[in-house]
Design a protein around this motif. Structure first.
Motif, short mmCIF file in Angstrom:
data_model
loop_
_atom_site.label_atom_id
_atom_site.label_comp_id
_atom_site.label_asym_id
_atom_site.label_seq_id
_atom_site.Cartn_x
_atom_site.Cartn_y
_atom_site.Cartn_z
N GLY A 108 2.87 6.89 6.33
CA GLY A 108 4.13 7.08 5.61
C GLY A 108 4.92 8.27 6.13
N THR A 109 4.22 9.33 6.50
CA THR A 109 4.90 10.52 7.04
C THR A 109 5.54 10.21 8.38
OG1 THR A 109 3.37 11.97 5.84
CG2 THR A 109 4.57 12.94 7.69
N LEU A 110 4.87 9.42 9.20
CA LEU A 110 5.49 9.02 10.47
C LEU A 110 6.74 8.18 10.21
CD1 LEU A 110 2.39 8.24 12.72
CD2 LEU A 110 3.88 10.24 12.79
N HIS A 111 6.67 7.25 9.26
CA HIS A 111 7.86 6.47 8.91
C HIS A 111 9.01 7.40 8.49
CE1 HIS A 111 7.00 2.24 9.24
NE2 HIS A 111 5.92 2.30 8.48
N ALA A 112 8.69 8.43 7.73
CA ALA A 112 9.72 9.36 7.24
C ALA A 112 10.42 10.08 8.38
CB ALA A 112 9.10 10.38 6.28
N GLN A 113 9.78 10.09 9.56
CA GLN A 113 10.35 10.76 10.72
C GLN A 113 10.93 9.78 11.74
OE1 GLN A 113 7.75 14.52 11.58
NE2 GLN A 113 6.42 12.84 10.92
N GLY A 114 11.08 8.53 11.33
CA GLY A 114 11.73 7.56 12.19
C GLY A 114 10.82 6.62 12.95
N TRP A 115 9.51 6.80 12.87
CA TRP A 115 8.59 5.88 13.53
C TRP A 115 8.66 4.54 12.80
CZ3 TRP A 115 5.06 7.15 17.56
CH2 TRP A 115 5.04 8.51 17.92
N ASN A 172 0.81 -1.22 0.00
CA ASN A 172 0.00 0.00 0.00
C ASN A 172 0.84 1.27 0.00
OD1 ASN A 172 0.77 -0.16 2.73
ND2 ASN A 172 -1.31 -0.62 3.43
N VAL A 173 1.87 1.35 0.85
CA VAL A 173 2.69 2.56 0.91
C VAL A 173 4.15 2.18 1.16
CG1 VAL A 173 2.23 2.98 3.38
CG2 VAL A 173 2.96 4.88 1.93
N LEU A 174 5.02 2.84 0.44
CA LEU A 174 6.46 2.73 0.65
C LEU A 174 6.97 4.11 1.04
CD1 LEU A 174 7.40 0.67 -2.51
CD2 LEU A 174 7.53 -0.14 -0.16
N THR A 175 7.84 4.16 2.02
CA THR A 175 8.44 5.41 2.44
C THR A 175 9.94 5.35 2.21
OG1 THR A 175 6.77 5.72 4.16
CG2 THR A 175 8.81 6.99 4.38
N PHE A 176 10.43 6.33 1.46
CA PHE A 176 11.87 6.48 1.24
C PHE A 176 12.27 7.75 1.98
CE2 PHE A 176 10.13 4.14 -2.32
CZ PHE A 176 11.00 3.07 -2.41
N ASP A 177 12.92 7.56 3.13
CA ASP A 177 13.30 8.72 3.94
C ASP A 177 14.79 9.02 3.71
OD1 ASP A 177 13.84 6.26 5.19
OD2 ASP A 177 13.98 7.18 7.15
N TYR A 178 15.07 10.30 3.48
CA TYR A 178 16.43 10.72 3.16
C TYR A 178 17.05 11.57 4.26
CZ TYR A 178 14.43 9.32 -1.29
OH TYR A 178 13.77 8.61 -2.27
#
Length: 150
Positions: A114-121, A69-75
């Motif tokens: 996804g936004t939470l994942h991008a912040q380390g959750w 459903n969602v993939l998060t690529f955090d940079y």
């Protein structure tokens, strides 16, 4: 309290039923969902893809050969959150139907997730982390007028 600022790129891949997905994701709604989940200013790209693109990205970057459903690529997390969120339209639509949710509500949940994942959750590091992330999602979604997705 002012919400963090957001620079957003919203992209739609070559989708069947694209009009339905665009209608569920007006730019102002995407911005609202993401900003409510942010703890810092951010530059985020949201891309809505078909099953082939979603599966290829999941296979290449996570070693899992299916569309999710969602993939998060955090940079970066500091000083500005920088990330790409990739949402697979057919998976999101199928899940929304199975869970008896509107497409817009399910997209909102996945944007927050996804936004939470991008912040380390991370919900995959243990039960306590999963419970904390779910609780945070429920709180953010309630603030957006969306009922508990769990």
């Amino acid at each position: 309290m002012a919400l963090p600022s957001l620079s957003l790129s919203l992209q739609f891949g070559d989708l069947k039923d694209a009009a339905r997905h665009r209608a569920a994701l007006p730019r102002h709604t995407v911005i609202r969902c993401i900003r409510h989940a942010l703890e810092a200013d951010a530059e985020i790209t949201v891309r809505i893809v078909d099953a082939d693109e979603g599966q290829a990205l999941n296979r290449e970057y996570r070693g899992k050969d299916y569309a999710t459903n969602v993939l998060t690529f955090d940079y970066a997390i500091e000083p500005v959150v920088m990330a790409d969120l990739v949402l697979c339209a057919p998976v999101v639509a199928r899940e929304a139907k199975e869970q008896k949710k509107t497409l817009a509500a399910h997209y909102a949940h996945l944007l927050v997730h996804g936004t939470l994942h991008a912040q380390g959750w991370d919900h995959e590091t243990g039960e306590a982390d999963a419970e904390a992330m779910e609780a945070r999602e429920i709180e953010i979604l309630a603030g957006l007028g969306i009922k508990n997705p769990y």
